[in-house]
Each structure stands twice: as C-alpha cells, then as structure tokens.
Design an enzyme around this catalytic site. Structure first.
Site, PDB file in Angstrom:
ATOM      1  N   ASP A   8       0.907  -1.164   0.072  1.00 38.20           N
ATOM      2  CA  ASP A   8       0.063   0.027   0.137  1.00 38.20           C
ATOM      3  C   ASP A   8       0.861   1.402   0.050  1.00 38.20           C
ATOM      4  OD1 ASP A   8       0.712   0.315   2.661  1.00 38.20           O
ATOM      5  OD2 ASP A   8      -1.148   0.108   3.472  1.00 38.20           O
ATOM      6  N   CYS A  65       2.765  -3.520   3.915  1.00 37.80           N
ATOM      7  CA  CYS A  65       2.018  -2.252   4.255  1.00 37.80           C
ATOM      8  C   CYS A  65       2.801  -1.754   5.458  1.00 37.80           C
ATOM      9  CB  CYS A  65       0.564  -2.564   4.415  1.00 37.80           C
ATOM     10  SG  CYS A  65       0.373  -3.629   5.954  1.00 37.80           S
ATOM     11  N   THR A  67       2.462  -1.939   8.813  1.00 35.32           N
ATOM     12  CA  THR A  67       2.840  -3.165   9.860  1.00 35.32           C
ATOM     13  C   THR A  67       3.054  -4.470   9.079  1.00 35.32           C
ATOM     14  OG1 THR A  67       0.452  -3.644  10.072  1.00 35.32           O
ATOM     15  CG2 THR A  67       1.595  -1.917  11.460  1.00 35.32           C
ATOM     16  N   HIS A  98       8.430 -24.612   8.574  1.00 31.29           N
ATOM     17  CA  HIS A  98       7.421 -25.352   9.217  1.00 31.29           C
ATOM     18  C   HIS A  98       6.058 -25.110   8.613  1.00 31.29           C
ATOM     19  CE1 HIS A  98      10.096 -25.570  13.122  1.00 31.29           C
ATOM     20  NE2 HIS A  98      10.807 -25.996  11.894  1.00 31.29           N
ATOM     21  N   HIS A 133       5.579 -31.323  10.024  1.00 25.72           N
ATOM     22  CA  HIS A 133       4.862 -30.185   9.440  1.00 25.72           C
ATOM     23  C   HIS A 133       3.662 -30.269   8.496  1.00 25.72           C
ATOM     24  CE1 HIS A 133       8.181 -28.529  11.948  1.00 25.72           C
ATOM     25  NE2 HIS A 133       9.159 -28.862  11.235  1.00 25.72           N
TER      26      HIS A 133
END
Ligand code: RB5
Length: 149
Positions: A8, A65, A67, A98, A133
């Site tokens: 963004d 973005c 965060t 994982h 996994h």
C-alpha cells in the site's frame, strides 16, 4: 523463480528497494502496485498478490504495508494462501520451513531496509521441511475447507 509483490501507500519506496534487491539476486518480480504515495486500501493489494500465487502466476509472494498485518490478513482470506506477517528473519525462515507459508509480509513502518532484505532473503532461501509439519499444515487447510463449502 517468480515473486509477486504488492504494497500500500505506506510501503512504496520499500517495495521498490526490495524489488531491486530481489532482481539483482535473479528473481523475476511481478509488481501488483501500488506505485504512488496516494492513499489506497491494503486489502486490494493483498488480494491481488494472493490470487497470483494461488493461480500459479508466481511461485511466492511478498506483501508490505505499514505493519504487514492488514495486508497479510487480507491475503489469508484467499483459500490456499498462507501469508505470514513477521518482523525478523528467523520467523521468515521458519514460516517457510514449518508453516509452508507462500507469502511473507512485513511492515515498512516497523522494519528498516536491511532487516527487510534479511527477511525476504531468509524466506526465499528456505524450503518447506514437510514431515511432521505436513500434518499441521493439512490441519490448517481442513479448517479452511470447513468454512469454504
Ligand atoms: C495505512 O495507514 C496502514 O493502516 C496500513 O499500511 C497497514 O499498516 C495496515 O495494517
């Protein structure tokens, strides 16, 4: 390897810098924008990159973005997408090893460029380890199937 990248308005310069870094390492970059500082809505870019990865147009994705949180939440709504929001390279590597994450996300307001390079380098340099996994990733897919009938 083809990498879909999207962001963004909070991460335009970071996207450009990371794209250049990855191209120098030999990756093919598919840019889904945005490319200006005009305010945009991060879900659109998360969705675009997620759909490209889901469709096989890209092998893996990178989302940025402010965060890394909002854009990864949006990407994770696309079935088959496992987008991991991280802020350091160990988690980026483990998200691949994982969790078989197919998109890495981080925040341009959280990490600096060198840390961001370390994050994408760790993610793209790792492989899913399978084994124990696999069952757990399948369990995530089962949850997705339960709510996508
Ligand atoms: C945009 O201001 C900001 O909310 C966005 O970049 C992101 O941090 C959302 O999770």
């Amino acid at each position: 390897m083809k990498i879909a990248i999207g962001n963004d308005h909070a991460a335009v310069q970071m996207k450009k810098d990371i794209s250049k870094y990855l191209e120098e390492k030999g990756y093919e970059i598919i840019n889904f924008g945005t490319d200006t500082d005009e305010s945009v809505d991060y879900p659109l870019y998360g969705q675009r990159v997620a759909e490209a990865v889901k469709a096989g147009k890209a092998d893996l994705g990178v989302l940025i973005c402010g965060t890394g949180i909002g854009i990864s939440l949006a990407a994770n709504k696309v079935p088959g997408i496992r987008a991991a929001a991280v802020s350091e390279p160990v988690s980026a590597r483990l998200a691949r090893e994982h969790n078989n994450a197919n998109i890495i996300a981080f925040g341009a307001r959280i990490v600096g460029l060198e840390e961001a390079k370390a994050i994408v380098g760790a993610f793209l340099g790792a492989e899913f380890l399978g084994g124990r996994h696999s069952k757990r990733v399948s369990m995530i897919e089962d949850i997705e199937k339960k709510y996508n009938k």
